[in-house]
Design a protein around this motif. Sequence first.
Motif, mmCIF file in Angstrom:
data_model
loop_
_atom_site.group_PDB
_atom_site.id
_atom_site.type_symbol
_atom_site.label_atom_id
_atom_site.label_comp_id
_atom_site.label_asym_id
_atom_site.label_seq_id
_atom_site.Cartn_x
_atom_site.Cartn_y
_atom_site.Cartn_z
ATOM 1 N N GLY A 137 0.787 -1.231 0.000
ATOM 2 C CA GLY A 137 0.000 0.000 0.000
ATOM 3 C C GLY A 137 0.817 1.278 0.000
ATOM 4 N N MET A 138 2.071 1.225 -0.434
ATOM 5 C CA MET A 138 2.921 2.405 -0.463
ATOM 6 C C MET A 138 3.702 2.464 -1.767
ATOM 7 S SD MET A 138 4.559 2.440 3.375
ATOM 8 C CE MET A 138 5.007 4.173 3.300
ATOM 9 N N THR A 139 4.003 3.684 -2.230
ATOM 10 C CA THR A 139 4.864 3.852 -3.392
ATOM 11 C C THR A 139 6.319 3.694 -2.951
ATOM 12 O OG1 THR A 139 5.137 6.225 -3.047
ATOM 13 C CG2 THR A 139 3.224 5.499 -4.374
ATOM 14 N N PRO A 140 7.237 3.448 -3.902
ATOM 15 C CA PRO A 140 8.654 3.363 -3.524
ATOM 16 C C PRO A 140 9.156 4.622 -2.817
ATOM 17 C CG PRO A 140 8.340 2.464 -5.709
ATOM 18 C CD PRO A 140 7.028 3.078 -5.314
ATOM 19 N N ARG A 141 8.726 5.775 -3.295
ATOM 20 C CA ARG A 141 9.180 7.020 -2.677
ATOM 21 C C ARG A 141 8.676 7.138 -1.240
ATOM 22 N NH1 ARG A 141 8.022 13.181 -4.964
ATOM 23 N NH2 ARG A 141 9.104 14.280 -3.286
ATOM 24 N N ALA A 142 7.402 6.803 -1.020
ATOM 25 C CA ALA A 142 6.850 6.879 0.332
ATOM 26 C C ALA A 142 7.534 5.867 1.242
ATOM 27 C CB ALA A 142 5.346 6.637 0.293
ATOM 28 N N TYR A 143 7.781 4.668 0.726
ATOM 29 C CA TYR A 143 8.434 3.642 1.532
ATOM 30 C C TYR A 143 9.831 4.094 1.941
ATOM 31 C CZ TYR A 143 10.107 -0.869 3.117
ATOM 32 O OH TYR A 143 10.632 -1.874 3.880
ATOM 33 N N ARG A 144 10.570 4.660 0.989
ATOM 34 C CA ARG A 144 11.923 5.131 1.293
ATOM 35 C C ARG A 144 11.886 6.238 2.340
ATOM 36 N NH1 ARG A 144 15.640 6.053 -3.643
ATOM 37 N NH2 ARG A 144 16.742 4.211 -2.865
ATOM 38 N N THR A 145 10.941 7.157 2.227
ATOM 39 C CA THR A 145 10.833 8.247 3.185
ATOM 40 C C THR A 145 10.598 7.719 4.590
ATOM 41 O OG1 THR A 145 9.969 9.757 1.505
ATOM 42 C CG2 THR A 145 9.516 10.308 3.808
ATOM 43 N N HIS A 146 9.773 6.691 4.698
ATOM 44 C CA HIS A 146 9.404 6.178 6.011
ATOM 45 C C HIS A 146 10.475 5.303 6.647
ATOM 46 C CE1 HIS A 146 4.937 6.611 4.642
ATOM 47 N NE2 HIS A 146 5.473 7.746 4.986
ATOM 48 N N PHE A 147 11.236 4.561 5.835
ATOM 49 C CA PHE A 147 12.140 3.570 6.394
ATOM 50 C C PHE A 147 13.606 3.763 6.057
ATOM 51 C CE2 PHE A 147 8.167 1.032 6.368
ATOM 52 C CZ PHE A 147 8.153 0.681 7.702
ATOM 53 N N ALA A 148 13.954 4.749 5.258
ATOM 54 C CA ALA A 148 15.334 4.864 4.771
ATOM 55 C C ALA A 148 16.320 5.086 5.896
ATOM 56 C CB ALA A 148 15.437 6.004 3.765
ATOM 57 N N ARG A 149 17.464 4.387 5.777
ATOM 58 C CA ARG A 149 18.634 4.674 6.596
ATOM 59 C C ARG A 149 19.559 5.542 5.764
ATOM 60 N NH1 ARG A 149 21.186 -0.843 8.280
ATOM 61 N NH2 ARG A 149 22.551 0.573 9.439
ATOM 62 N N SER A 150 20.463 6.217 6.424
ATOM 63 C CA SER A 150 21.397 7.075 5.708
ATOM 64 C C SER A 150 22.261 6.259 4.770
ATOM 65 C CB SER A 150 22.287 7.822 6.702
ATOM 66 O OG SER A 150 23.335 8.475 6.023
ATOM 67 N N ALA A 151 22.311 6.652 3.502
ATOM 68 C CA ALA A 151 23.160 5.951 2.535
ATOM 69 C C ALA A 151 24.632 6.154 2.844
ATOM 70 C CB ALA A 151 22.849 6.434 1.119
ATOM 71 N N ALA A 152 24.927 7.144 3.685
ATOM 72 C CA ALA A 152 26.307 7.378 4.070
ATOM 73 C C ALA A 152 26.762 6.438 5.174
ATOM 74 C CB ALA A 152 26.482 8.822 4.538
ATOM 75 N N ASP A 153 25.802 5.773 5.833
ATOM 76 C CA ASP A 153 26.129 4.836 6.895
ATOM 77 C C ASP A 153 26.877 3.642 6.277
ATOM 78 O OD1 ASP A 153 26.194 2.887 8.856
ATOM 79 O OD2 ASP A 153 24.155 3.291 9.564
ATOM 80 N N PRO A 154 28.095 3.380 6.670
ATOM 81 C CA PRO A 154 28.853 2.285 6.053
ATOM 82 C C PRO A 154 28.178 0.940 6.226
ATOM 83 C CG PRO A 154 29.944 3.030 8.075
ATOM 84 C CD PRO A 154 28.866 4.035 7.766
ATOM 85 N N ARG A 155 27.319 0.781 7.258
ATOM 86 C CA ARG A 155 26.646 -0.494 7.443
ATOM 87 C C ARG A 155 25.455 -0.652 6.526
ATOM 88 N NH1 ARG A 155 27.043 0.234 13.824
ATOM 89 N NH2 ARG A 155 26.877 2.351 13.045
ATOM 90 N N SER A 156 24.989 0.464 5.957
ATOM 91 C CA SER A 156 23.840 0.364 5.051
ATOM 92 C C SER A 156 24.267 0.193 3.615
ATOM 93 C CB SER A 156 22.959 1.619 5.181
ATOM 94 O OG SER A 156 23.627 2.734 4.637
ATOM 95 N N GLY A 157 25.489 0.600 3.281
ATOM 96 C CA GLY A 157 25.970 0.474 1.901
ATOM 97 C C GLY A 157 25.461 1.630 1.054
ATOM 98 N N THR A 158 26.254 2.131 0.143
ATOM 99 C CA THR A 158 25.831 3.249 -0.681
ATOM 100 C C THR A 158 25.038 2.797 -1.860
ATOM 101 O OG1 THR A 158 27.815 3.124 -2.058
ATOM 102 C CG2 THR A 158 27.938 4.493 -0.055
ATOM 103 N N GLY A 159 25.248 1.572 -2.324
ATOM 104 C CA GLY A 159 24.527 1.079 -3.490
ATOM 105 C C GLY A 159 25.021 1.687 -4.783
ATOM 106 N N LEU A 160 26.112 2.478 -4.732
ATOM 107 C CA LEU A 160 26.590 3.141 -5.951
ATOM 108 C C LEU A 160 27.615 2.282 -6.669
ATOM 109 C CD1 LEU A 160 27.013 6.721 -4.496
ATOM 110 C CD2 LEU A 160 25.090 5.781 -5.791
#
Length: 373
Positions: free
Chosen positions: A350-373
Amino acid sequence: MPPTTRPAPTGPATDSRPAANRPADSRPAANRPADSRPAANRPAANRPTGVHRIAVVAVPPVTAFDLTIPDLVFGSAELDGDPVYRVRICTAEPGPVTTTGSLQVVVPHGLEEIAEADTVLVTGSASRADADERILTALRAAADRGARMASICTGAFVLAQAGLLDGHSATTYWVQAGALEHRFPKVRVLPQALFVDDGPVLTSAGLTAGIDLCLHMVRTDHGAATANAVARLAALSEVREGGRAQILPAPVAGADGSSLAATRAWALARLAEPLTLADLAAHAGVSVRTLNRRFRAETGTTPLHWLLTQRLEQARELLESTDLAVDRVAARTGFVTADSLRGHLLRRIGMTPRAYRTHFARSAADPRSGTGL
């Protein structure tokens, strides 16, 4: 498996009835998406603020295995290295507690833990008709103030004795499902479901299904990345949805001792590719018809539905832990286009990708989360 995004209750306009007695979502409970509202929009008693307090209620005689599950799952959940849950096991008479087997366990805490808990979880018990009235009273009080109520295995009988399952869908260990339905006719029993999330009350089938339910609650509270990290610690290789059948129609291994586990692992490593039934069958060295039959026998679901679930789970984790654009997340998880990912995510949670990211995103700068780049 829960309601879609809803506004937070505010002021005097909120429903004043006890949480467990409010009308349930009319959709089939086992197929509902996880409650993916942002933490700030969940009811206060359910919202993880700092450390989320969980009271695990031992109703003698207890199922010892069930009693270990909440500590295993919630005790392993962390955000940025910090625990997000505090688990306390409690009972009406602290001290030695009898079990359904030969073990005896010692429960150190009393029912005051229920009064302070954000989530109250009753584990399996043989007290299916005569649970201690002190426990039932404490459970009703917790539900009345809006705590999240849950059970593992035959713990559903205790919630039902407290009247907290009336008008709700629920499940329990399949052997006892008929007894639950007969004894508590106001409960809509779903005997095949692994677990059921019906708003303020959640129930699971027996034994390992309790792990699935607890992971579902972690996923609801903190997103797929945190839940998947816990699942890996528990050596679980894949997500199991609440609507999956408790009992598989055939043994996990085929008649020749073979299994499709290697094919599932092969597919998990290639989610970005446009996998088809023919591809999966070719890897397994069987016909498509045999693949479908054996896959359902081993997992309780179809190959394509399983593949969709794994792709969505990986997409959710990428949305949480990286800053990849939605179209790149879609490409990496086999949805090809952002529109395809958006449609599937909306239908599932029941959520769009953008809404889901807003609600649950961790910092991409966090080395434990990974940058994905």
